[in-house]
Scaffold this motif. Structure first.
Motif, PDB file in Angstrom:
ATOM      1  N   VAL A 131       2.279   1.099  16.540  1.00 48.39           N
ATOM      2  CA  VAL A 131       3.587   0.506  16.824  1.00 48.39           C
ATOM      3  C   VAL A 131       4.687   1.544  16.710  1.00 48.39           C
ATOM      4  CG1 VAL A 131       2.902  -1.804  16.115  1.00 48.39           C
ATOM      5  CG2 VAL A 131       3.891  -0.239  14.433  1.00 48.39           C
ATOM      6  N   ALA A 132       5.738   1.370  17.510  1.00 54.49           N
ATOM      7  CA  ALA A 132       6.883   2.282  17.470  1.00 54.49           C
ATOM      8  C   ALA A 132       7.784   1.993  16.286  1.00 54.49           C
ATOM      9  CB  ALA A 132       7.670   2.186  18.777  1.00 54.49           C
ATOM     10  N   ASP A 133       7.743   0.758  15.769  1.00 55.54           N
ATOM     11  CA  ASP A 133       8.634   0.353  14.685  1.00 55.54           C
ATOM     12  C   ASP A 133       7.805  -0.218  13.530  1.00 55.54           C
ATOM     13  OD1 ASP A 133      10.686  -0.442  13.061  1.00 55.54           O
ATOM     14  OD2 ASP A 133      11.595  -1.846  14.472  1.00 55.54           O
ATOM     15  N   PRO A 134       7.200   0.658  12.710  1.00 60.66           N
ATOM     16  CA  PRO A 134       6.378   0.150  11.607  1.00 60.66           C
ATOM     17  C   PRO A 134       7.193  -0.595  10.556  1.00 60.66           C
ATOM     18  CG  PRO A 134       6.695   2.505  11.387  1.00 60.66           C
ATOM     19  CD  PRO A 134       7.229   2.123  12.739  1.00 60.66           C
ATOM     20  N   LEU A 135       8.478  -0.278  10.437  1.00 58.92           N
ATOM     21  CA  LEU A 135       9.303  -0.987   9.460  1.00 58.92           C
ATOM     22  C   LEU A 135       9.399  -2.463   9.819  1.00 58.92           C
ATOM     23  CD1 LEU A 135      11.070  -0.984   6.971  1.00 58.92           C
ATOM     24  CD2 LEU A 135      13.003  -0.264   8.405  1.00 58.92           C
ATOM     25  N   ALA A 136       9.490  -2.766  11.123  1.00 61.15           N
ATOM     26  CA  ALA A 136       9.523  -4.168  11.546  1.00 61.15           C
ATOM     27  C   ALA A 136       8.243  -4.878  11.138  1.00 61.15           C
ATOM     28  CB  ALA A 136       9.723  -4.260  13.059  1.00 61.15           C
ATOM     29  N   ASP A 204       6.983   9.535   4.871  1.00 65.25           N
ATOM     30  CA  ASP A 204       7.479   8.497   5.785  1.00 65.25           C
ATOM     31  C   ASP A 204       6.866   7.147   5.445  1.00 65.25           C
ATOM     32  OD1 ASP A 204       8.978  10.359   7.209  1.00 65.25           O
ATOM     33  OD2 ASP A 204       7.483  10.602   8.790  1.00 65.25           O
ATOM     34  N   TRP A 205       5.551   7.120   5.239  1.00 63.90           N
ATOM     35  CA  TRP A 205       4.883   5.853   4.952  1.00 63.90           C
ATOM     36  C   TRP A 205       5.387   5.241   3.651  1.00 63.90           C
ATOM     37  CZ3 TRP A 205       2.972   2.929   8.363  1.00 63.90           C
ATOM     38  CH2 TRP A 205       2.216   3.407   9.443  1.00 63.90           C
ATOM     39  N   VAL A 206       5.505   6.070   2.611  1.00 64.31           N
ATOM     40  CA  VAL A 206       5.993   5.555   1.331  1.00 64.31           C
ATOM     41  C   VAL A 206       7.407   5.004   1.491  1.00 64.31           C
ATOM     42  CG1 VAL A 206       6.663   6.189  -1.022  1.00 64.31           C
ATOM     43  CG2 VAL A 206       4.511   7.052  -0.054  1.00 64.31           C
ATOM     44  N   ASN A 207       8.259   5.750   2.172  1.00 66.02           N
ATOM     45  CA  ASN A 207       9.646   5.314   2.346  1.00 66.02           C
ATOM     46  C   ASN A 207       9.748   4.060   3.203  1.00 66.02           C
ATOM     47  OD1 ASN A 207      10.747   7.370   0.755  1.00 66.02           O
ATOM     48  ND2 ASN A 207      10.805   8.796   2.475  1.00 66.02           N
ATOM     49  N   SER A 212      10.986  -1.718   3.325  1.00 66.09           N
ATOM     50  CA  SER A 212      10.638  -3.086   3.732  1.00 66.09           C
ATOM     51  C   SER A 212      10.817  -4.087   2.602  1.00 66.09           C
ATOM     52  CB  SER A 212       9.195  -3.140   4.229  1.00 66.09           C
ATOM     53  OG  SER A 212       8.272  -3.071   3.149  1.00 66.09           O
ATOM     54  N   GLY A 213      10.967  -3.591   1.387  1.00 66.90           N
ATOM     55  CA  GLY A 213      11.052  -4.474   0.224  1.00 66.90           C
ATOM     56  C   GLY A 213       9.752  -4.601  -0.534  1.00 66.90           C
ATOM     57  N   LEU A 214       8.680  -4.008  -0.003  1.00 67.04           N
ATOM     58  CA  LEU A 214       7.412  -3.948  -0.730  1.00 67.04           C
ATOM     59  C   LEU A 214       7.432  -2.743  -1.668  1.00 67.04           C
ATOM     60  CD1 LEU A 214       5.022  -4.578   2.311  1.00 67.04           C
ATOM     61  CD2 LEU A 214       5.546  -6.225   0.497  1.00 67.04           C
ATOM     62  N   GLY A 245      -9.351  12.094   5.963  1.00 70.83           N
ATOM     63  CA  GLY A 245      -9.221  11.459   7.267  1.00 70.83           C
ATOM     64  C   GLY A 245      -8.463  10.153   7.241  1.00 70.83           C
ATOM     65  N   THR A 246      -8.401   9.535   6.070  1.00 73.80           N
ATOM     66  CA  THR A 246      -7.829   8.194   5.951  1.00 73.80           C
ATOM     67  C   THR A 246      -6.935   8.112   4.723  1.00 73.80           C
ATOM     68  OG1 THR A 246      -9.768   7.179   7.004  1.00 73.80           O
ATOM     69  CG2 THR A 246      -8.385   5.736   5.661  1.00 73.80           C
ATOM     70  N   ALA A 247      -5.850   7.350   4.852  1.00 78.66           N
ATOM     71  CA  ALA A 247      -5.007   6.991   3.702  1.00 78.66           C
ATOM     72  C   ALA A 247      -4.990   5.464   3.605  1.00 78.66           C
ATOM     73  CB  ALA A 247      -3.593   7.529   3.865  1.00 78.66           C
TER      74      ALA A 247
END
Length: 254
Positions: A131-136, A204-207, A212-214, A245-247
């Motif tokens: 997805v282009a907008d993972p925050l959504a 980026d993923w952590v932020n 998102s509130g999680l 290879g994976t997180a």
């Protein structure tokens, strides 16, 4: 309105679902929860904790192999995918196994579920890399989780983007910047995007999760297990011995 990335991946997965299930179906199992090409199995990892009696949502379910395993463990499960053809494979497996999973066709950026509907949510390489907008998506996941609910998801490890997607020796030499967030795109002869995958760094993923509130409660980088010789795209025993290879992120709706 569906995004360019979502529209492209809807078409790609509808066109490639049959081949994907033929190639990977045995490894995934009709009723099995495999988190990643390294083969980490939820039956052993217990990342979701106790699922019996819990309301669980699988995000980007494909043929719903993970969701079907959750049903066998006593969970109350719903699952969705953007690809109608993948969901047809889910229906096929339902008939073959006798284990039915309620599935819906939906875009992860706009979930067709009421707020607070689920105790747990999970995604094994579903939706979020594409997805282009993972925050959504993460905000939607938080919305449908009850307070105190948990979300666990796996994605390609961000460091892989600095290397060619090659399972051989070439895949061990970095050829681009880890910080280059340009998406990987495939286009047809007219220039229209037919496949999209997006890169985010670990930060980026952590932020994104925090925004998102999680909250992030755990992070796993599965090591390549001894005796596992299966090659899946750019994942291989050779590369797995050198780079992750994976997180897998564990999150809570606090």
């Amino acid at each position: 309105m569906i995004s360019v990335s979502s529209r492209a991946n809807l078409g790609w997965w509808d066109g490639n679902a049959d081949e994907y299930q033929v190639e990977h179906g045995e490894f995934l199992r009709d009723s099995g929860f495999v988190w990643c090409p390294e083969g980490m199995d939820e039956a052993d990892a217990h990342l979701l904790g106790e699922v019996r009696g819990r309301r669980v949502l699988e995000i980007g379910c494909g043929a719903a192999q993970c969701a079907r395993w959750l049903v066998t463990q006593g969970a109350q499960v719903a699952a969705f995918d953007i690809s109608h053809r993948q969901l047809r494979h889910s229906q096929r497996i339902d008939l073959e196994t006798g284990v039915r999973v309620p599935v819906a066709q939906a875009d992860a950026e706009s979930l067709p579920f009421a707020g607070g509907s689920f105790d747990l949510a999970c995604s094994a390489f579903g939706a979020l890399p594409f997805v282009a907008d993972p925050l959504a998506v993460l905000r939607e996941v938080r919305r449908v989780l009850r307070p105190g609910g948990r979300f666990v998801f796996s994605v390609s490890h961000p460091v892989r983007w600095a290397f060619p997607d090659d399972p051989g020796p070439r895949g061990l030499t970095s050829d681009r910047s880890y910080f280059d967030r340009s998406p990987y795109l495939e286009r047809d002869e007219s220039g229209a995007v037919t496949y999209a995958e997006h890169h985010r760094t670990m930060a980026d993923w952590v932020n994104l999760v925090v925004a998102s509130g999680l909250s992030v409660t755990g992070l796993l980088e599965p090591e390549w297990p001894e005796g596992h010789e299966r090659v899946w795209g750019g994942w291989s025993p050779l590369r797995g011995r050198h780079i992750p290879g994976t997180a897998i992120f564990s999150c809570a709706n606090i």
